[in-house]
Design a protein around this motif. Structure first.
Motif, PDB file in Angstrom:
ATOM      1  N   THR A  25       0.851  -1.178   0.000  1.00  0.00           N
ATOM      2  CA  THR A  25       0.000   0.000   0.000  1.00  0.00           C
ATOM      3  C   THR A  25       0.894   1.238   0.000  1.00  0.00           C
ATOM      4  O   THR A  25       1.712   1.420   0.898  1.00  0.00           O
ATOM      5  CB  THR A  25      -0.895   0.028   1.244  1.00  0.00           C
ATOM      6  N   GLY A  26       0.796   2.031  -1.034  1.00  0.00           N
ATOM      7  CA  GLY A  26       1.492   3.315  -1.042  1.00  0.00           C
ATOM      8  C   GLY A  26       2.814   3.354  -1.762  1.00  0.00           C
ATOM      9  O   GLY A  26       3.296   4.429  -2.095  1.00  0.00           O
ATOM     10  N   GLU A  27       3.470   2.230  -1.992  1.00  0.00           N
ATOM     11  CA  GLU A  27       4.749   2.277  -2.707  1.00  0.00           C
ATOM     12  C   GLU A  27       4.820   1.138  -3.710  1.00  0.00           C
ATOM     13  O   GLU A  27       5.183   0.013  -3.356  1.00  0.00           O
ATOM     14  CB  GLU A  27       5.942   2.204  -1.745  1.00  0.00           C
ATOM     15  N   PRO A  28       4.507   1.453  -4.992  1.00  0.00           N
ATOM     16  CA  PRO A  28       4.001   2.746  -5.445  1.00  0.00           C
ATOM     17  C   PRO A  28       2.506   2.875  -5.150  1.00  0.00           C
ATOM     18  O   PRO A  28       1.837   1.859  -4.895  1.00  0.00           O
ATOM     19  CB  PRO A  28       4.253   2.687  -6.957  1.00  0.00           C
ATOM     20  N   PRO A  29       1.973   4.089  -5.212  1.00  0.00           N
ATOM     21  CA  PRO A  29       0.545   4.264  -4.945  1.00  0.00           C
ATOM     22  C   PRO A  29      -0.339   3.598  -5.990  1.00  0.00           C
ATOM     23  O   PRO A  29      -1.528   3.405  -5.755  1.00  0.00           O
ATOM     24  CB  PRO A  29       0.372   5.788  -4.941  1.00  0.00           C
ATOM     25  N   THR A  30       0.255   3.256  -7.136  1.00  0.00           N
ATOM     26  CA  THR A  30      -0.494   2.602  -8.210  1.00  0.00           C
ATOM     27  C   THR A  30      -0.439   1.076  -8.113  1.00  0.00           C
ATOM     28  O   THR A  30      -0.955   0.383  -8.990  1.00  0.00           O
ATOM     29  CB  THR A  30       0.080   3.035  -9.566  1.00  0.00           C
ATOM     30  N   ALA A  31       0.181   0.533  -7.062  1.00  0.00           N
ATOM     31  CA  ALA A  31       0.403  -0.916  -6.980  1.00  0.00           C
ATOM     32  C   ALA A  31      -0.903  -1.705  -7.061  1.00  0.00           C
ATOM     33  O   ALA A  31      -0.989  -2.715  -7.769  1.00  0.00           O
ATOM     34  CB  ALA A  31       1.156  -1.266  -5.704  1.00  0.00           C
ATOM     35  N   ALA A  32      -1.919  -1.264  -6.340  1.00  0.00           N
ATOM     36  CA  ALA A  32      -3.192  -1.992  -6.353  1.00  0.00           C
ATOM     37  C   ALA A  32      -3.805  -1.983  -7.744  1.00  0.00           C
ATOM     38  O   ALA A  32      -4.308  -3.017  -8.222  1.00  0.00           O
ATOM     39  CB  ALA A  32      -4.160  -1.379  -5.345  1.00  0.00           C
ATOM     40  N   ALA A  33      -3.760  -0.822  -8.401  1.00  0.00           N
ATOM     41  CA  ALA A  33      -4.318  -0.728  -9.754  1.00  0.00           C
ATOM     42  C   ALA A  33      -3.537  -1.603 -10.735  1.00  0.00           C
ATOM     43  O   ALA A  33      -4.124  -2.262 -11.602  1.00  0.00           O
ATOM     44  CB  ALA A  33      -4.309   0.729 -10.220  1.00  0.00           C
ATOM     45  N   GLU A  34      -2.212  -1.621 -10.603  1.00  0.00           N
ATOM     46  CA  GLU A  34      -1.401  -2.471 -11.471  1.00  0.00           C
ATOM     47  C   GLU A  34      -1.772  -3.935 -11.272  1.00  0.00           C
ATOM     48  O   GLU A  34      -1.924  -4.696 -12.240  1.00  0.00           O
ATOM     49  CB  GLU A  34       0.078  -2.248 -11.175  1.00  0.00           C
ATOM     50  N   ALA A  35      -1.893  -4.340 -10.000  1.00  0.00           N
ATOM     51  CA  ALA A  35      -2.234  -5.727  -9.699  1.00  0.00           C
ATOM     52  C   ALA A  35      -3.592  -6.109 -10.286  1.00  0.00           C
ATOM     53  O   ALA A  35      -3.770  -7.225 -10.806  1.00  0.00           O
ATOM     54  CB  ALA A  35      -2.227  -5.943  -8.187  1.00  0.00           C
ATOM     55  N   GLN A  36      -4.539  -5.187 -10.229  1.00  0.00           N
ATOM     56  CA  GLN A  36      -5.882  -5.475 -10.734  1.00  0.00           C
ATOM     57  C   GLN A  36      -5.895  -5.647 -12.251  1.00  0.00           C
ATOM     58  O   GLN A  36      -6.569  -6.538 -12.783  1.00  0.00           O
ATOM     59  CB  GLN A  36      -6.835  -4.361 -10.310  1.00  0.00           C
ATOM     60  N   VAL A  37      -5.147  -4.810 -12.963  1.00  0.00           N
ATOM     61  CA  VAL A  37      -5.091  -4.944 -14.422  1.00  0.00           C
ATOM     62  C   VAL A  37      -4.405  -6.250 -14.799  1.00  0.00           C
ATOM     63  O   VAL A  37      -4.858  -6.976 -15.697  1.00  0.00           O
ATOM     64  CB  VAL A  37      -4.361  -3.745 -15.062  1.00  0.00           C
ATOM     65  N   ILE A  38      -3.303  -6.570 -14.115  1.00  0.00           N
ATOM     66  CA  ILE A  38      -2.597  -7.827 -14.376  1.00  0.00           C
ATOM     67  C   ILE A  38      -3.492  -9.018 -14.058  1.00  0.00           C
ATOM     68  O   ILE A  38      -3.532 -10.010 -14.801  1.00  0.00           O
ATOM     69  CB  ILE A  38      -1.290  -7.874 -13.560  1.00  0.00           C
ATOM     70  N   GLN A  39      -4.238  -8.920 -12.972  1.00  0.00           N
ATOM     71  CA  GLN A  39      -5.180  -9.979 -12.607  1.00  0.00           C
ATOM     72  C   GLN A  39      -6.171 -10.233 -13.745  1.00  0.00           C
ATOM     73  O   GLN A  39      -6.450 -11.380 -14.116  1.00  0.00           O
ATOM     74  CB  GLN A  39      -5.920  -9.584 -11.333  1.00  0.00           C
ATOM     75  N   SER A  40      -6.705  -9.160 -14.296  1.00  0.00           N
ATOM     76  CA  SER A  40      -7.680  -9.275 -15.377  1.00  0.00           C
ATOM     77  C   SER A  40      -7.055  -9.879 -16.638  1.00  0.00           C
ATOM     78  O   SER A  40      -7.652 -10.733 -17.300  1.00  0.00           O
ATOM     79  CB  SER A  40      -8.265  -7.893 -15.689  1.00  0.00           C
ATOM     80  N   GLN A  41      -5.847  -9.455 -16.962  1.00  0.00           N
ATOM     81  CA  GLN A  41      -5.188  -9.945 -18.171  1.00  0.00           C
ATOM     82  C   GLN A  41      -4.820 -11.427 -18.050  1.00  0.00           C
ATOM     83  O   GLN A  41      -4.995 -12.197 -19.002  1.00  0.00           O
ATOM     84  CB  GLN A  41      -3.950  -9.103 -18.464  1.00  0.00           C
ATOM     85  N   LEU A  42      -4.324 -11.843 -16.896  1.00  0.00           N
ATOM     86  CA  LEU A  42      -3.933 -13.238 -16.727  1.00  0.00           C
ATOM     87  C   LEU A  42      -5.148 -14.154 -16.646  1.00  0.00           C
ATOM     88  O   LEU A  42      -5.060 -15.346 -16.977  1.00  0.00           O
ATOM     89  CB  LEU A  42      -3.054 -13.394 -15.484  1.00  0.00           C
ATOM     90  N   ALA A  43      -6.271 -13.602 -16.237  1.00  0.00           N
ATOM     91  CA  ALA A  43      -7.501 -14.412 -16.196  1.00  0.00           C
ATOM     92  C   ALA A  43      -7.871 -14.912 -17.587  1.00  0.00           C
ATOM     93  O   ALA A  43      -8.490 -15.973 -17.735  1.00  0.00           O
ATOM     94  CB  ALA A  43      -8.642 -13.594 -15.605  1.00  0.00           C
ATOM     95  N   GLU A  44      -7.481 -14.177 -18.609  1.00  0.00           N
ATOM     96  CA  GLU A  44      -7.799 -14.558 -19.990  1.00  0.00           C
ATOM     97  C   GLU A  44      -7.094 -15.842 -20.416  1.00  0.00           C
ATOM     98  O   GLU A  44      -7.496 -16.477 -21.396  1.00  0.00           O
ATOM     99  CB  GLU A  44      -7.444 -13.424 -20.946  1.00  0.00           C
ATOM    100  N   ILE A  45      -6.018 -16.224 -19.705  1.00  0.00           N
ATOM    101  CA  ILE A  45      -5.349 -17.481 -20.047  1.00  0.00           C
ATOM    102  C   ILE A  45      -5.525 -18.517 -18.928  1.00  0.00           C
ATOM    103  O   ILE A  45      -4.812 -19.520 -18.884  1.00  0.00           O
ATOM    104  CB  ILE A  45      -3.854 -17.259 -20.367  1.00  0.00           C
ATOM    105  N   GLY A  46      -6.473 -18.254 -18.022  1.00  0.00           N
ATOM    106  CA  GLY A  46      -6.820 -19.232 -17.010  1.00  0.00           C
ATOM    107  C   GLY A  46      -6.049 -19.130 -15.709  1.00  0.00           C
ATOM    108  O   GLY A  46      -6.192 -19.994 -14.835  1.00  0.00           O
TER     109      GLY A  46
END
Length: 511
Positions: free
Chosen positions: A361-382
């Motif tokens: 949390t906070g370093e970087p402040p975008t960490a949660a958003a990055e994780a969420q986008v990566i989560q969505s992208q990797l879901a496409e391959i199972g």
């Protein structure tokens, strides 16, 4: 005469500096202080005071105002004097001699001597210290101190990047007396432009100008730093002129600063890199095909655009301009979902798998958003990712133990590839537990790059290193971003650098 690659420092000190920020309580703001004190704010506080052990950016930003290395980097990534006035390599590259500034003093009044240099480097080379930069200095066989202002490093082999490694605050010179007493980390006694008068963790720091700083005159009386975890509160404090200067990490907040006529935003590209770290010691990331599938499934530009508003540039492992490879030449930097699915299937995981990704949390402040986008992208391959957010201190402890499946991270860049990555990708690297991957090719290329003095040949060596690292995919490198600082119009003189350093605050004036 030294080898062509090596530099000799001019006998000068550059007065640049650092200013720590003015404390603002999360609930109430302190009353304005004297005009000669710089009021600063940032969102993440230091996690400790030992310059040899700290890895968090927030800790480095504080400690580089208090401590000094032998040499430092300027805004052009040129090595310039700090505690050392000059330096020179022997013809064979196996001896490096420093001449110290005879006027340099620690903030306890003790003179900085070659004995302090020797004690400092022996401490950070000792495995039991757990120093963050230990792997950079393993070529040091011994250190001679023929007089108080001369330190001679005897090397076991030519070591081209060692001088660049010495520019880090992780290679700070600390008092030998404090090492002997066990005081390092319990208090901060350096030789830099500011003294730490008080520290309330996660609340505020108060710094005073070091009137005895040999590097020059500090133009402000001190820096009052406020820790405000919510960066929108930092922007509000700037708007109401309760803060003079602020370090901003969140690009969403930074992009709002230019809307304020009374404020100035500095936006500087940095060498630090955003990365998805995989753990190749954990199944199924032990398999090359699985790691490569993850790399192929990630749309780096989409993560950048979504999480950071496009405030950055897709990049490979090497982020320094002199060595960086065009990402288009690296393995699977163009997203290919079908290739990712095939790689997973060939590795026996056609149905995908589940894993956990940690983020701070906070370093970087975008960490949660990055994780969420990566989560969505990797879901496409199972691949099903569970996101686990952690407080920074907990995250760092977990990260250092290598106790994760995947980790969203913002890691520090360096001006030289060897000093940037040897701690991860060599067999003797002191952060091998974090990387959990090494192969003979990586180790061999790193060692060749360490001793090669011809710049063109070094570039070829590290281009091969970068391509191999991207293909093996122990981590998935994403992009570089910016360091943002905002200031009132009456604050003048701060110069940002690609390392993200705030040392330039030592030259700041308040009109």
């Amino acid at each position: 005469m030294g080898l062509p690659f090596f530099q000799t420092g001019a006998a000068r000190r550059i007065a640049s500096g650092v200013a720590l920020a003015a404390m603002l309580g999360a609930a109430t703001l302190t009353a304005p202080v004297a005009a000669a004190t710089l009021r600063m704010a940032w969102s993440q506080d230091a996690t400790g005071l030992d310059p040899h052990k700290q890895t968090a950016f927030s800790s480095i930003r504080l400690l580089e105002l208090i401590y000094e290395p032998l040499v430092r980097l300027d805004s052009d990534l040129t090595i310039i004097p700090a505690l050392a006035q000059s330096w020179e390599f022997a013809e064979d590259g196996k001896t490096l001699t420093f001449k110290l500034d005879p006027d340099a003093k620690f903030q306890n009044g003790e003179k900085v001597t070659s004995a302090d240099v020797k004690a400092s480097f022996e401490r950070l080379m000792a495995e039991e210290t757990g120093a963050a930069a230990r792997a950079n200095f393993l070529s040091i066989a011994s250190i001679d101190t023929p007089d108080e202002t001369t330190a001679v490093f005897n090397l076991s082999q030519p070591d081209v990047p060692i001088l660049t490694a010495m520019t880090s605050i992780n290679a700070a010179v600390v008092p030998a007396s404090e090492i002997a007493s066990g005081g390092i980390g319990t208090k901060a006694i350096g030789s830099g432009p500011f003294k730490l008068e008080s520290w309330e963790p996660n609340a505020k720091e108060v710094l005073s100008a070091n009137k005895d700083w040999a590097g020059g005159t500090v133009s402000v009386d001190g820096i009052d730093i406020s820790v405000l975890p919510d960066e929108t509160a930092i922007l509000a404090a700037l708007r109401t002129k309760q803060v003079d200067f602020a370090l901003i990490n969140d690009p969403l907040v930074a992009t709002l600063v230019p809307n304020e006529a009374s404020l100035t935003l500095d936006r500087t590209p940095v060498l630090n890199y955003h990365v998805l770290q995989l753990n190749p010691s954990r199944s199924p990331m032990t398999e090359l095909g699985v790691r490569q599938a993850i790399s192929c499934a990630i749309d780096r530009q989409d993560v950048l655009d979504t999480a950071l508003l496009g405030e950055g540039k897709v990049a490979g492992p090497l982020t320094m301009p002199a060595y960086a490879t065009d990402p288009a030449e690296l393995f699977c930097y163009e997203r290919d979902v079908e290739k990712a699915k095939q790689l997973l299937a060939d590795a026996g995981h056609a149905e995908g798998f589940s894993a956990t990704v940690i983020a701070a949390t906070g370093e970087p402040p975008t960490a949660a958003a990055e994780a969420q986008v990566i989560q969505s992208q990797l879901a496409e391959i199972g691949i099903k990712l569970d996101i686990k957010m952690m407080e920074l201190n907990v995250y760092i402890d977990t990260w250092l133990k290598g106790d994760f499946d995947m980790a969203v991270a913002l890691n520090g860049g360096r001006a030289d590839p060897y000093s940037m990555y040897n701690r991860y990708w060599t067999k003797d690297g002191n952060l091998q537990k974090v990387a959990n991957y090494i192969d003979d090719t990586l180790d061999d290329l790193m060692q060749k790059g360490r001793v090669e003095t011809d710049p063109a040949k070094r570039k070829e060596i590290f281009a091969a290193f970068e391509k191999h690292l991207a293909e093996m995919s122990p981590w998935v490198w994403l992009y570089t971003s910016y360091i943002y600082t905002a200031q009132q119009q009456n604050v003048d003189g701060f110069v940002a650098t690609p390392t993200g350093s705030l040392f330039g605050l030592s030259a700041v004036t308040i009109k």
